[in-house]
Scaffold this active site. Structure first.
Site, PDB file in Angstrom:
ATOM      1  N   SER A  70     -39.832 -35.163 -10.508  1.00  0.00           N
ATOM      2  CA  SER A  70     -40.234 -34.785 -11.864  1.00  0.00           C
ATOM      3  C   SER A  70     -41.644 -34.212 -11.823  1.00  0.00           C
ATOM      4  CB  SER A  70     -40.146 -35.992 -12.806  1.00  0.00           C
ATOM      5  OG  SER A  70     -40.260 -35.598 -14.156  1.00  0.00           O
ATOM      6  N   ASN A  71     -42.313 -34.177 -12.968  1.00  0.00           N
ATOM      7  CA  ASN A  71     -43.670 -33.653 -13.049  1.00  0.00           C
ATOM      8  C   ASN A  71     -44.438 -34.404 -14.139  1.00  0.00           C
ATOM      9  OD1 ASN A  71     -43.262 -32.149 -15.683  1.00  0.00           O
ATOM     10  ND2 ASN A  71     -41.745 -31.117 -14.414  1.00  0.00           N
ATOM     11  N   ARG A  72     -45.673 -33.997 -14.368  1.00  0.00           N
ATOM     12  CA  ARG A  72     -46.577 -34.759 -15.242  1.00  0.00           C
ATOM     13  C   ARG A  72     -46.467 -34.395 -16.719  1.00  0.00           C
ATOM     14  NH1 ARG A  72     -52.390 -33.814 -13.420  1.00  0.00           N
ATOM     15  NH2 ARG A  72     -52.728 -35.008 -15.335  1.00  0.00           N
TER      16      ARG A  72
END
Length: 221
Positions: free
Chosen positions: A21-23
């Site tokens: 995933s990412n932030r």
């Protein structure tokens, strides 16, 4: 106007307990949805997994993966809720594991290699696959050469506008309640909107996007 907004990250599973995933917090997309509702528009929000409450009155579709976001966007564009304006603020994963383990991967070897493949391009499919003819807005979350990368995205994805923001900064972008953006338009035109809260910024962005969309509509008549 009928406005489609995507928000948040996607999660691409590796096994039943792990994912890529990412932030992205989803704050920008949700603020845009709230601003659009407050300005009297009909809003459809397609959201990845976030810890946020959707604005009252929006039609909310929750998704997890890039594939699910692609499929949901396709269905919305083909429905009675098909938008006049589409704003892609979600941070969709570019890659996903080729194979997903059916059970939790145990820690055995010192190294683990996970083969990745490209995910479906949601924004890039709007014109070609979903036959979207309305005003198309992308976001470019960059760490360098903001305008250059955004202008490239504008051309490649056949957008009407790309909104660039610097996610390397700690005072704006991911997780922050504030943002500062550069609007990148055809013919190399840019407009800078100075740092402000994401909610205040969203009011400005929705007003400007609607204005540009109306200009495009008049030009096509």
């Amino acid at each position: 106007m009928k406005i489609l907004i995507t928000a948040g990250p996607t999660r691409e599973p590796i096994d039943p307990v792990r994912f890529l995933s990412n932030r992205s917090s989803g704050k920008m997309g949700y603020a845009l949805a709230e601003a659009a509702m407050d300005q009297g528009h009909t809003v459809t929000l397609i959201s990845g997994p976030v810890a946020l409450t959707a604005p009252v009155g929006v039609t909310l579709h929750r998704v997890e993966t890039a594939q699910q976001m692609w499929e949901t966007t396709r269905l919305v564009c083909a429905s009675d809720a098909a938008p006049n304006i589409a704003i892609f603020a979600a941070a969709v994963a570019d890659y996903r594991p080729v194979a997903i383990a059916s059970e939790k991967i145990k820690k055995h070897a010192d190294n683990l290699t996970v083969e990745l493949e490209r995910t479906p391009d949601v924004l890039g499919s709007m014109r070609s696959d979903f036959s979207f003819g309305g005003f198309l807005v992308g976001f470019a979350a960059e760490t360098n050469d903001l305008v250059g990368h955004a202008m490239d995205k504008l051309a490649r994805k056949n957008c009407d506008l790309v909104i660039a923001n610097d996610v390397s900064r700690t005072d704006t972008g991911f997780d922050s309640d504030e943002n500062e953006v550069i609007l990148c338009l055809p013919a190399g035109r840019t407009e800078t909107i100075p740092k402000k809260s994401k909610r205040a910024l969203s009011d400005t962005l929705i007003q400007r996007i609607v204005e540009l969309a109306k200009q495009k509509l008049l030009a096509e008549k």
